[in-house]
Design a protein around this motif. Structure first.
Motif: not given
Length: 892
Positions: A56, A62, A71, A74, A82-85, A122
């Motif tokens: 990020d 990270e 999923r 991150v 911090e993030q789930e994609v 990214t």
């Protein structure tokens, strides 16, 4: 146990090792081995192949990794997400970071199990980018690029005639499936590109050599939109040669079969099962009047020092005396320190003349003196892992490979002949990584032993192999050799000052420490399982190493019994107290090729890729023993099978008398049905046995025996109709050979098109069961569900005791009933260098049910059993890692 990341993420100099466990435990380890940080991600299941990069652009690294639930996660290195994609499908093989477009920034690639390849941008410019040692991402669909798209205006040919496409029915709960395209002929030096789509949406693709036969296409389908198939012939270099016009796929309606009653089949096999009894010749062999012994290294002064000299499992053990032939002072002769002790003793003994192979041949006069002094009490020379040495040196790593498995077996045989000469024919043949007890017994070994608990998985299968071999060759004794080695870690209970590291490395590639190696719980369960499986001898490999596995050094030269010592003492106390253990009840035998050259997860003899025959052995045994194909956390060593340990394995050179010892024979692998073997199997059935074959072996029998004729050309089934048991949804078509049935043949299962899939027929006093499948496998080489349905029916008929609890079940028959062992392999988690963790959720409530008349009384041998009146069975509760044993008495 996955792939660690290497990155500079800590204040210490240089890179650190960052691991993430399947449960999300993050560990940062310095290059010295010191643990710097430990954190945890939220509860979940993670792929243990982390990437490390500043994705990020905030100047902080990270952690990027795949997780279940479709999923990508991150997170910070402290475990904060911090993030789930979200992605479609699970990314089972890990992620890749790479600069695909040359802009200096890394893209994140994720290939899922649902035929999807994702690419995310990214802000990272560098990092730990690839978790694999090479470019091969196993299990992923090949990327679908512009080459495979239909181009307007291009000419297309009509598809080849007789092109058959088989697609399972839509199943919204299981959208990942496999289609099969049957090609009528091969195209030399061509690749076939197959793209499965719904209108403009690609749902699956594959690239493979264009050869005659089935081509499989994994795909993802979540709606009923009609399917089309695009086929393209390309050169090996990727140049398009021929495009076929889009091929519409028309679904074929299923033909429901009015399922007949299964009562006649169930009643018939139940009668055969109830009549079956363990043959008298299966009585456990005795060594000097006993059928159960423990073995220990001969070191009397050391045992006195440890305070174990009077411990029964040491005092009563068969000594294993270190006496190499190459050292005159240590050779076992009248001048050896142990000579008079053995001469005045009445216990048997072994001589260790080297470990992996004899150090040299004992001179004839010395050997003759040993035999004259001890007679049959001298049991011979243990030789450790003889087959694995041959496998690695003369087969797998050989410059010139053998031409075929028969020649590979001959290489084993030549080596074994030399060993027999070096041991004067008194070899105690050890097998670890290779399951070759049948061969060793066939070539003259008086006794064999199986090494268990190292990197050899699925101990119940090892027991089935060696027990079947011992019975096949005259009821010979055999042993179980328990190793403490666990993924390169072994127990070291020696005392050292607190300032010394917790884990020492000796030698550098082996972790050793007080919590290293296997758990005491597993070693106790292994010893109990071996004893209940019929082992004549049980030894512990590490008894003389690392300050002795049986003691813990609390201070210099001060010892107390270790937990491992307590575990072995508990087993021996049980075995010594209950010297009548019955005979292992195994009414079903798998019949395999003597030259099979197979072992779990390996190439055939380490040389040839497994064909469907070898793969069928892998798949059937994995199913029967419920092995997860993993050795982490000790689960793969002693799994709980769904049927109980009621099977033996015998080879195709077994005599007709051996074959008739079993109630059911299941043919498996690449068996060559010779005229002699066919005659023996036909006689076996006529005299009351049940023979189970599929189309791979059925072609070797006459129609007059099987009652069916097989079509030479296979078709594919996408569904199974049967009254035997519920069949899970079919995700991959199953090849089968259409069968024409004689009038006296009854079907047990049909395809979705109404074609017979499994049949049975009475022949003489027995029966033959035929499956139309090819080696019991589907088109993706996984076990067809119909195999489990047939197995369950046979086990229910032949096994008089059952439990629905997830535990290991062992049954021994006695003159008055049965001895039943229950081993709870749940709830014990052990990593190689840390103490075991017990999870109370692993407790199991077990109810033993009895076919026919229940026992009139029972005696608990280990654990607490109570008669449950409403359930009409015996109930016991097993804590994680517990073992319970009960004897039940039938009739008067």
């Amino acid at each position: 146990l996955g792939s660690p990341a290497l990155a500079d993420v800590h204040e210490s100099a240089g890179c650190e090792v960052i691991t993430v466990s399947a449960r999300g435990e993050i560990t940062i380890v310095a290059a010295t081995g010191t643990i710097l940080d430990q954190h945890s991600l939220p509860e979940g299941a993670y792929v243990e192949r982390p990437l490390i990069a500043d994705v990020d652009g905030d100047d902080e690294a990270e952690l990027v990794l795949a997780a279940d639930g479709w999923r990508i996660v991150v997170a910070t290195l402290a475990g904060a997400v911090e993030q789930e994609v979200p992605v479609r499908g699970n990314v089972r093989e890990g992620l890749v970071l790479s600069d695909l477009n040359g802009d200096g920034l890394l893209e994140l690639l994720a290939a899922t199990e649902c035929a999807r390849l994702y690419c995310f941008s990214t802000a990272a410019r560098s990092g730990w980018t690839h978790p694999r040692g090479g470019p091969d991402l196993n299990g992923c669909i090949l990327p679908i690029g512009p080459t495979y798209r239909q181009v307007a205006g291009e000419s297309h040919r009509r598809p080849p005639r007789q092109l058959r496409i088989t697609v399972p029915d839509l199943n919204r709960n299981q959208p990942f499936a496999t289609a099969v395209v049957d090609l009528p002929r091969s195209y030399r030096n061509r690749n076939l590109v197959a793209v499965l789509r719904q209108q403009d949406r690609i749902i699956g693709a594959t690239v493979a050599p264009a050869k005659e036969g089935p081509l499989t296409i994994p795909y993802f389908r979540d709606n009923p939109i009609p399917l089309e198939l695009d086929l393209t012939l390309e050169t090996i270099g990727g140049k398009t040669k021929t495009r076929y016009e889009p091929i519409p796929i028309h679904t074929v309606r299923s033909v429901p079969v009015l399922l007949p009653s299964r009562e006649e089949f169930v009643t018939a096999i139940a009668e055969w099962g109830q009549a079956y009894r363990v043959p008298a010749k299966w009585g456990l062999p005795e060594i000097e009047g006993k059928d159960s012994w423990t073995v220990a290294t001969y070191m009397p002064e050391t045992w006195v020092q440890y305070g174990l000299a009077d411990e029964p499992f040491i005092r009563d053990a068969i000594p294993r005396i270190d006496a190499p032939a190459t050292e005159t002072a240590r050779m076992f002769s009248p001048t050896h320190p142990a000579w008079m002790a053995m001469k005045n003793s009445d216990v048997p003994f072994f001589l260790m003349n080297g470990y992996f192979q004899p150090a040299g041949r004992y001179p004839d006069p010395v050997y003759d003196a040993v035999v004259a002094m001890a007679g049959d009490r001298f049991l011979g020379f243990p030789v450790h892992e003889w087959a694995y040495r041959v496998w690695k040196d003369q087969l797998e790593d050989a410059v010139t490979k053998p031409d075929d498995p028969v020649e590979a077996t001959a290489i084993f045989h030549d080596n074994f002949e030399r060993l027999m000469d070096q041991t004067h024919g008194r070899i105690y043949a050890g097998e670890g990584y290779c399951m070759v007890a049948h061969q060793a017994y066939a070539w003259g070994a008086p006794m064999c032993y199986a090494e268990i608990g190292e990197n050899m998985p699925c101990m119940p299968l090892q027991m089935a192999m060696i027990r079947g071999a011992a019975r096949q060759y005259g009821g010979r004794p055999w042993g179980a050799y328990i190793s403490n080695w666990f993924r390169g870690a072994v127990l070291d209970s020696r005392f050292r000052p607190p300032e010394e590291p917790r884990v020492r490395w000796s030698p550098p590639d082996i972790a050793a420490g007080p919590d290293c190696g296997h758990s005491p719980s597993l070693e106790f369960r292994l010893a109990m399982a071996a004893h209940l499986s019929g082992a004549s001898l049980v030894h512990h490999e590490s008894d003389a190493f690392h300050g002795s596995v049986f003691v813990r050094e609390t201070s210099p030269n001060r010892f107390t019994m270790s937990e491992h010592g307590d575990a072995f003492s508990r087993w021996y106390e049980y075995a010594d107290t209950h010297q009548t253990r019955g005979v292992p009840y195994t009414p079903i035998a798998f019949l395999v090729d003597f030259d099979h050259g197979w072992r779990l997860r390996e190439n055939v003899y380490g040389v040839w890729d497994p064909d469907r025959g070898a793969t069928s052995m892998e798949q059937v045994f994995t199913h029967v023993y419920n092995w997860e194909e993993r050795l982490d956390f000790e689960r793969g060593y002693l799994p709980n099978g769904p049927y109980g340990d009621v099977f033996d394995v015998v080879t195709d050179d077994a005599s007709s008398a051996v074959l008739e010892s079993y109630g059911v024979l299941w043919l498996l692998g690449n068996l060559e049905i010779t005229q002699s073997l066919r005659r023996d199997l036909e006689d076996y059935v006529k005299r009351g046995g049940i023979l189970v074959v599929d189309s791979a072996h059925a072609a070797s029998f006459p129609q007059t025996f099987l009652g069916i004729s097989l079509s030479p050309r296979p078709l594919h089934a996408t569904g199974i109709q049967t009254a035997l048991q519920a069949i899970p949804p079919i995700v991959c078509p199953i090849p089968y050979r259409p069968m024409r049935l004689d009038r006296d043949v009854l079907a047990l299962a049909w395809t979705e098109a109404g074609a017979p899939l499994v049949t049975w027929r009475r022949v003489g006093q027995g029966a033959v069961i035929v499956s139309a499948t090819e080696h019991w496998l589907d088109s993706d080489d996984r076990l067809a569900p119909v195999a489990g349905a047939v197995l369950r029916s046979l086990v229910d008929a032949f096994v008089p005791v059952s439990t629905t609890a997830d535990v290991q079940l062992l049954i021994n028959q006695t003159a008055s009933g049965f001895i039943i062992g229950l081993i709870n392999n749940n709830g014990v988690t052990k990593v190689p260098t840390e103490p075991a963790v017990m999870d109370e959720q692993g407790e199991r409530d077990c109810l033993l049910s009895f076919a026919g008349t229940p026992p009139n009384r029972f005696e608990s041998r280990m654990g607490d059993f109570q008669w449950n009146v409403p359930a009409n069975g015996l109930r016991t509760v097993l804590a994680p890692g517990d073992v319970s044993v009960v004897e039940v008495f039938l009739g008067r």
